[in-house]
Design a protein around this motif. Structure first.
Motif, short mmCIF file in Angstrom:
data_model
loop_
_atom_site.label_atom_id
_atom_site.label_comp_id
_atom_site.label_asym_id
_atom_site.label_seq_id
_atom_site.Cartn_x
_atom_site.Cartn_y
_atom_site.Cartn_z
N ASN A 62 -9.39 14.37 -13.76
CA ASN A 62 -9.46 13.37 -12.70
C ASN A 62 -10.76 12.57 -12.70
N THR A 63 -11.63 12.80 -13.68
CA THR A 63 -12.87 12.00 -13.76
C THR A 63 -12.55 10.53 -13.95
N ILE A 64 -11.52 10.23 -14.74
CA ILE A 64 -11.15 8.84 -14.99
C ILE A 64 -10.74 8.16 -13.69
N ILE A 65 -10.02 8.89 -12.81
CA ILE A 65 -9.61 8.32 -11.53
C ILE A 65 -10.83 8.06 -10.66
N ALA A 66 -11.80 8.97 -10.72
CA ALA A 66 -13.01 8.81 -9.91
C ALA A 66 -13.76 7.54 -10.29
N TRP A 67 -13.91 7.29 -11.59
CA TRP A 67 -14.59 6.07 -12.03
C TRP A 67 -13.82 4.83 -11.63
N LEU A 68 -12.51 4.87 -11.78
CA LEU A 68 -11.68 3.72 -11.41
C LEU A 68 -11.73 3.46 -9.91
N ALA A 69 -11.68 4.55 -9.12
CA ALA A 69 -11.69 4.40 -7.66
C ALA A 69 -13.02 3.82 -7.17
N SER A 70 -14.13 4.30 -7.71
CA SER A 70 -15.44 3.80 -7.27
C SER A 70 -15.64 2.35 -7.70
N ILE A 108 0.84 -1.20 0.00
CA ILE A 108 0.00 0.00 0.00
C ILE A 108 0.87 1.25 0.00
N ILE A 109 2.01 1.21 0.69
CA ILE A 109 2.91 2.36 0.76
C ILE A 109 3.44 2.71 -0.63
N PHE A 110 3.86 1.69 -1.39
CA PHE A 110 4.36 1.96 -2.75
C PHE A 110 3.23 2.32 -3.70
N TYR A 111 2.04 1.83 -3.41
CA TYR A 111 0.87 2.27 -4.17
C TYR A 111 0.65 3.77 -3.99
N PHE A 112 0.82 4.27 -2.75
CA PHE A 112 0.67 5.69 -2.47
C PHE A 112 1.59 6.54 -3.35
N VAL A 113 2.82 6.08 -3.56
CA VAL A 113 3.82 6.85 -4.33
C VAL A 113 3.26 7.24 -5.69
N PHE A 114 2.70 6.27 -6.40
CA PHE A 114 2.25 6.51 -7.76
C PHE A 114 0.81 7.03 -7.81
N TYR A 115 -0.03 6.58 -6.88
CA TYR A 115 -1.42 7.00 -6.88
C TYR A 115 -1.55 8.49 -6.59
N PHE A 116 -0.86 8.97 -5.56
CA PHE A 116 -0.94 10.39 -5.20
C PHE A 116 -0.41 11.28 -6.33
N THR A 117 0.72 10.89 -6.89
CA THR A 117 1.34 11.74 -7.92
C THR A 117 0.54 11.75 -9.21
N ALA A 158 -7.31 -4.66 -4.87
CA ALA A 158 -8.21 -3.65 -5.43
C ALA A 158 -7.47 -2.33 -5.69
N ASN A 159 -6.59 -1.93 -4.78
CA ASN A 159 -5.84 -0.69 -4.95
C ASN A 159 -4.89 -0.74 -6.14
N TRP A 160 -4.17 -1.84 -6.27
CA TRP A 160 -3.20 -1.92 -7.37
C TRP A 160 -3.87 -2.06 -8.74
N LEU A 161 -5.08 -2.60 -8.77
CA LEU A 161 -5.81 -2.63 -10.04
C LEU A 161 -6.13 -1.22 -10.54
N ILE A 162 -6.47 -0.31 -9.59
CA ILE A 162 -6.70 1.10 -9.96
C ILE A 162 -5.45 1.69 -10.59
N LEU A 163 -4.32 1.43 -9.91
CA LEU A 163 -3.05 2.03 -10.33
C LEU A 163 -2.65 1.58 -11.73
N ILE A 164 -2.80 0.31 -12.00
CA ILE A 164 -2.45 -0.22 -13.34
C ILE A 164 -3.31 0.46 -14.41
N ALA A 165 -4.59 0.63 -14.13
CA ALA A 165 -5.49 1.29 -15.08
C ALA A 165 -5.08 2.76 -15.30
N GLU A 166 -4.63 3.44 -14.25
CA GLU A 166 -4.20 4.83 -14.38
C GLU A 166 -2.94 4.95 -15.24
N PHE A 167 -2.00 4.03 -15.03
CA PHE A 167 -0.81 4.01 -15.88
C PHE A 167 -1.19 3.82 -17.35
#
Length: 488
Positions: free
Chosen positions: A179-187, A159-168, A218-227
């Motif tokens: 940031n609409t795309i992040i909202a849909w991915l997060a929900s 989760i800590i390394f997820y924070f690095v990329f998710y926050f930035t 669940a958290n890392w799936l969001i991150l992969i989609a954002e990348f």
């Protein structure tokens, strides 16, 4: 008489025009505000909701595990969250101002620089989570709670390394109002996590490991989609590929990140220190569980206003980058009134339904009664939380991180915590005394920030923003100078 009548009509007409113009400006600014705030609120509620839902699944499993999770989440996880989110918030300032100044190519370079700095920071923090139990015992926490915390702490490392990329990535996209795309991915991820945890905890009986593992996945799936979104060509102006320029001028990034990090760390760690203090009280399991439930409730509601914090930061930074001081001031007025109105509604709701909400997190009547005794204080915290984040957003947008860091230290650690200790341990108030101290610290910080915001020379802030951007600016040479080494 006729002359007077004509003058009255002209004056009335002018007032109507000004009123109509103000109304149009308010609705126009509200539209800009909600384009950033609505997705940001959904992101924050979904992201923090992942932690709250995990707490709920663990809480119905065991009171000891609930106390252990509360300690780890509020103390250890918030430590990492404070450091990484605080350092990443400096990126929000620069990206917002650069986007307003149309220096689009710099956003991708800033993003990569912050990845380097934050990854190194997260790596340095690993021993805290590997040796969580000895550290918590050394701090005097209950032995059983400290030992139960170790498994949860190890699950936090991804989760800590997820924070690095998710926050930035969030700061990067938010500055562009993407940031609409992040909202849909997060929900979507939030809904997926609930399903995964229900299966893992109730159907497969995997306990803590099932709950924590589902949250990590669940958290890392969001991150992969954002990348995939950023690298896939949906940010053509701001993402030009990986660049050698990201490795230049890293020391200024570190200095700016540190000042920004101190500002938010001091704020986020405030609650962590208080939860640590509650852990020393008699009947620690009940006190810790009740305090953490109230803190989770207020923090989840706070995510609404943290969405306004992000929107304020983006709007103020954009307008300062464009050189429009009046628009920056008007944006602050609009977001402040909107956030406060929402805060009043939740103030009433928490007064009425404070105890009922506690049963979402626990089956213990003793814990629920303790939560009920705090509901009035929780309601006032909610009201203050509707104002304070907006003022912090102003500070981030204007680049006042160092000043606010000193304010936070004074209000939280000189006023809030000492007062909470006095009321909690030297009176019969116990947990309520700790919470009253917390409220006083937040109230003092809010008052000081209001005074600073009102007295600010915003034309001077425009000049400072321009000077900062000019100092960091690199020429937009694309691939011709060989800076770009690869493209996604």
């Amino acid at each position: 008489m006729e002359t007077g009548s004509m003058e009255d009509k002209l004056l009335g007409s002018r007032e109507e025009e000004e009123g109509g113009d103000l109304k149009r400006r308010f609705f126009t600014e509200s539209g800009k505000l909600w384009r950033v705030a609505a997705p940001s609120i959904l992101i924050r509620i979904s992201s923090f909701g992942m932690l709250v839902v995990t707490q709920s699944f663990i809480g119905h499993n065991s009171e000891l595990e609930l106390a252990a999770y509360a300690l780890v989440q509020t103390f250890l996880l918030r430590f990492a969250n404070g450091v990484l989110l605080g350092m990443a918030s400096a990126l929000e300032t620069l990206c917002g101002q650069a986007y307003g100044a149309r220096q689009y190519h710099m956003l991708g370079i800033y993003l990569q620089r912050w990845w380097i700095v934050l990854t190194a920071t997260a790596t340095l923090m690993l021993p805290i989570y590997i040796f969580a139990t000895p550290i918590l015992k050394l701090l005097g926490q209950d032995t059983k709670i400290a030992e139960a915390s170790q498994v949860i702490s190890l699950w936090l490392i991804p989760i800590i390394f997820y924070f690095v990329f998710y926050f930035t990535l969030q700061m990067f996209l938010q500055a562009q109002q993407k940031n609409t795309i992040i909202a849909w991915l997060a929900s979507t991820s939030f809904a997926l996590q609930i399903l995964l945890q229900w299966v893992a905890v109730y159907k497969l009986n995997l306990g803590i490991s099932g709950a924590m593992g589902s949250m990590v996945l669940a958290n890392w799936l969001i991150l992969i989609a954002e990348f995939m979104y950023v690298f896939g060509g949906w940010c053509p102006k701001t993402w030009r590929g990986f660049s050698k320029s990201a490795f230049y001028d890293l020391w200024p990034v570190v200095k700016l990140s540190l000042s920004s990090g101190v500002m938010l760390c001091v704020e986020l760690w405030y609650n962590s220190v208080l939860i640590l203090v509650v852990g020393y009280m008699k009947n620690a399991e009940v006190s810790l569980s009740a305090f953490s439930i109230c803190l989770s409730i207020t923090t989840w509601e706070l995510m609404l206003h943290v969405g306004f914090l992000s929107a304020t930061c983006v709007r103020v930074a954009n307008e300062l980058g464009r050189g429009d001081a009046k628009a920056a001031k008007f944006a602050i007025s609009v977001v402040s009134s909107t956030s406060l109105a929402i805060g009043v509604v939740f103030f009433v709701l928490f007064l009425v339904f404070g105890k009922a909400i506690s049963y979402v997190f626990t089956s213990s009547e003793e814990v629920a009664e303790e939560v009920s005794s705090l509901r009035v204080y929780v309601a006032f915290s909610v009201l203050l939380n509707s104002i304070q984040p907006v003022l912090s957003g102003v500070a981030l947008g204007a680049g006042w991180q160092s000043i606010v860091a000193y304010i936070n230290i004074g209000c939280y650690y000189v006023i809030g915590i000492p007062l909470g200790l006095l009321l909690g341990y030297l009176t019969s108030l116990q947990v309520r005394g700790i919470w009253i101290g917390m409220i006083c610290g937040i109230a003092a910080q809010t008052f000081v920030l209001i005074c600073i915001t009102q007295r600010t020379d915003w034309d001077l802030q425009v000049e400072k923003a321009k000077a900062r951007l000019d100092r960091w600016l690199l020429p937009d040479t694309n691939e011709s100078d060989g800076n770009t080494t690869s493209h996604a």
